[in-house]
Write an enzyme that holds these catalytic residues in place. Structure first.
Site, short mmCIF file in Angstrom:
data_model
loop_
_atom_site.label_atom_id
_atom_site.label_comp_id
_atom_site.label_asym_id
_atom_site.label_seq_id
_atom_site.Cartn_x
_atom_site.Cartn_y
_atom_site.Cartn_z
N SER A 1 0.82 -1.22 0.00
CA SER A 1 0.00 0.00 0.00
C SER A 1 0.85 1.26 0.00
O SER A 1 1.94 1.30 0.59
CB SER A 1 -0.87 -0.02 1.26
OG SER A 1 -1.35 1.26 1.55
N GLU B 1 0.29 3.63 1.77
CA GLU B 1 0.40 4.07 3.17
C GLU B 1 1.80 3.78 3.70
O GLU B 1 2.21 4.36 4.70
CB GLU B 1 -0.63 3.33 4.03
CG GLU B 1 -1.99 3.99 4.06
CD GLU B 1 -1.99 5.32 4.82
OE1 GLU B 1 -1.56 5.35 5.97
OE2 GLU B 1 -2.43 6.32 4.25
N TYR C 1 -1.30 0.59 10.61
CA TYR C 1 -1.62 -0.11 9.37
C TYR C 1 -0.43 -0.06 8.40
O TYR C 1 -0.03 -1.08 7.82
CB TYR C 1 -2.86 0.53 8.72
CG TYR C 1 -3.12 0.09 7.31
CD1 TYR C 1 -3.78 -1.11 7.04
CD2 TYR C 1 -2.70 0.85 6.22
CE1 TYR C 1 -4.00 -1.53 5.73
CE2 TYR C 1 -2.93 0.45 4.92
CZ TYR C 1 -3.57 -0.74 4.68
OH TYR C 1 -3.79 -1.15 3.38
O1 F7E Z 1 -8.93 8.33 3.94
C1 F7E Z 1 -9.27 11.87 5.02
C2 F7E Z 1 -8.36 10.96 5.82
O2 F7E Z 1 -9.97 6.33 4.96
C3 F7E Z 1 -8.45 9.16 2.92
C4 F7E Z 1 -7.20 2.28 2.38
O3 F7E Z 1 -7.66 1.54 1.27
O4 F7E Z 1 -5.96 3.74 0.96
C5 F7E Z 1 -6.94 3.71 1.98
O5 F7E Z 1 -6.50 4.42 3.12
C6 F7E Z 1 -8.15 10.55 3.46
C7 F7E Z 1 -7.35 10.56 4.77
O6 F7E Z 1 -8.35 6.06 3.03
C8 F7E Z 1 -12.55 11.65 6.51
O7 F7E Z 1 -7.80 11.66 6.94
C9 F7E Z 1 -11.22 13.22 5.84
O8 F7E Z 1 -6.34 11.55 4.71
O9 F7E Z 1 -10.57 6.94 2.59
P1 F7E Z 1 -9.55 6.88 3.65
P2 F7E Z 1 -6.80 5.96 3.42
O10 F7E Z 1 -6.57 6.17 4.86
O11 F7E Z 1 -6.03 6.80 2.48
C10 F7E Z 1 -4.69 3.14 1.28
C11 F7E Z 1 -3.84 3.16 0.05
C12 F7E Z 1 -4.82 1.82 1.91
O12 F7E Z 1 -3.97 0.96 1.73
C13 F7E Z 1 -5.92 1.65 2.90
O13 F7E Z 1 -6.18 0.28 3.15
O14 F7E Z 1 -9.38 11.20 3.75
N1 F7E Z 1 -10.60 12.02 5.59
N2 F7E Z 1 -12.41 13.02 6.42
C14 F7E Z 1 -11.41 11.04 6.00
N3 F7E Z 1 -11.27 9.70 5.94
C15 F7E Z 1 -12.29 8.94 6.40
N4 F7E Z 1 -12.19 7.60 6.34
N5 F7E Z 1 -13.42 9.49 6.95
C16 F7E Z 1 -13.62 10.85 7.04
O15 F7E Z 1 -14.61 11.34 7.52
#
Ligand code: F7E
Length: 327
Positions: A127, A129, A151
């Protein structure tokens, strides 16, 4: 007929990959965790020809049993605890499933393969990440890893373990460093789907507002359907290797909101969006943007769906879904 085993088949990527492999004539086995997992029905509806096996990445004998039944030519390890925010609250469990789980499946494959290290080709879902506090922009296969969440740390373990099994045992083990990839099948805890669902419901008058975290965060977002094609292509190469899979474009959550609300003809979306500290993370990944030149030149892979097409596809799917459940 080739045979494949997919861990994490109930997730978004597992679902797209199973359809892709079935369309290529594979016999597909999907590993599902837990007793009477309700997601099994979703897989059965989406891809009825997938054979479901039960097993757990934390239970190595269940993995060996699954390998003995599926007799796969290819194993795709998509199973993980994948919600980054959750990983701070459940760091040990995330490390076990997302990190040690990779070792468990690699070791099960090694035991299953006996003297023939090339018997099974292996794909590990690494990932972006892992890049966390990015040491280079854009990020490529050689960029120093600096994960910023439990993670991300667990994914780094799995990534290096995959490389180690390739180098130690000559296993055909490849790792796809996938940047964010989304679709109408994305879980509603992830920001893109959380927004698409909320925007559809706001447009239909079913909901007033949505609470989000850091809307300035930027991601390189692609379409999951395009990304599973890259996974498959990696395992068709003569030599196993690691590849960054990304669009090379980065957008903020705010920009996602702009396109999403605009698609349902709401221009003053600020009054529908609130920021809630509970959705901010202890550490943020600021600027993810991938350089997928290696995948484009070696695998001949290209993303097909643009950012705008992705956002509108997700909104349209949620509009349909919400209209159906309203009816
Ligand atoms: O967050 C911001 C949050 O949870 C994206 C997984 O597939 O991609 C994914 O991880 C961004 C972050 O995905 C909210 O802070 C703002 O900056 O959709 P996400 P992620 O953390 O990028 C990677 C490549 C993986 O490998 C993972 O498994 O959005 N954000 N407001 C928020 N995020 C969430 N979830 N909820 C909010 O309300």
């Amino acid at each position: 007929m080739k045979r494949a085993l997919i861990t994490g088949v109930t997730g978004q990527d597992g679902m797209y990959l199973s359809r892709l492999l079935l369309s290529k004539g594979y016999e597909v086995y999907g590993l599902v965790r837990g007793q009477n997992n309700p997601k099994i029905d979703l897989v059965r509806e989406w891809a009825p020809d997938v054979t479901i096996l039960t097993g757990d990445l934390l239970d190595q004998s269940s993995l060996l049993r699954a390998l003995n039944i599926a007799k796969p030519d290819e194993v795709y390890n998509l199973g993980a605890i994948s919600f980054v925010a959750y990983s701070w609250e459940n760091a040990q469990l995330t490390s076990q499933v997302t990190g040690l789980g990779v070792l468990n499946i690699l070791e099960a494959i090694r035991l299953y393969s006996g003297d023939d290290a090339s018997k099974v080709r292996f794909y590990q879902a690494s990932s972006s990440e892992m890049f966390g506090r990015v040491q280079e922009v854009p990020q490529r296969e050689t960029t120093l890893l600096w994960p910023r969440s439990p993670y991300g740390v667990a994914k780094v373990f799995g990534h290096y373990m995959t490389i180690n099994y390739r180098e130690s045992y000559g296993m055909h083990a490849s790792s796809g460093i996938l940047f964010n990839h989304e679709s109408p099948l994305r879980g509603p805890e992830f920001v893109t789907r959380k927004i698409s669902l909320a925007v559809a419901r706001i447009a239909l008058g079913l909901q007033e507002s949505v609470s989000l975290g850091n809307i300035e965060a930027k991601r390189d977002w692609g379409f999951a359907g395009d990304y599973v094609e890259a996974m498959w292509r990696m395992l068709q190469q003569d030599h196993a290797d690691d590849y960054v899979i990304s669009t090379g474009e980065t957008y903020s959550v705010q920009h996602f909101l702009d396109i999403a609300f605009n698609h349902v003809n709401i221009s003053d979306w600020e009054k529908h969006v609130f920021q809630d500290p509970k959705f901010f993370r202890p550490a943020e990944v600021d600027l993810l943007i991938g350089d997928s030149t290696k995948a484009r030149t070696t695998l001949g892979w290209e993303p097909q769906v643009s950012f705008e097409q992705l956002v509108t596809m997700m909104i349209d799917a949620d509009l349909e879904r919400e209209k159906r459940s309203k009816a």
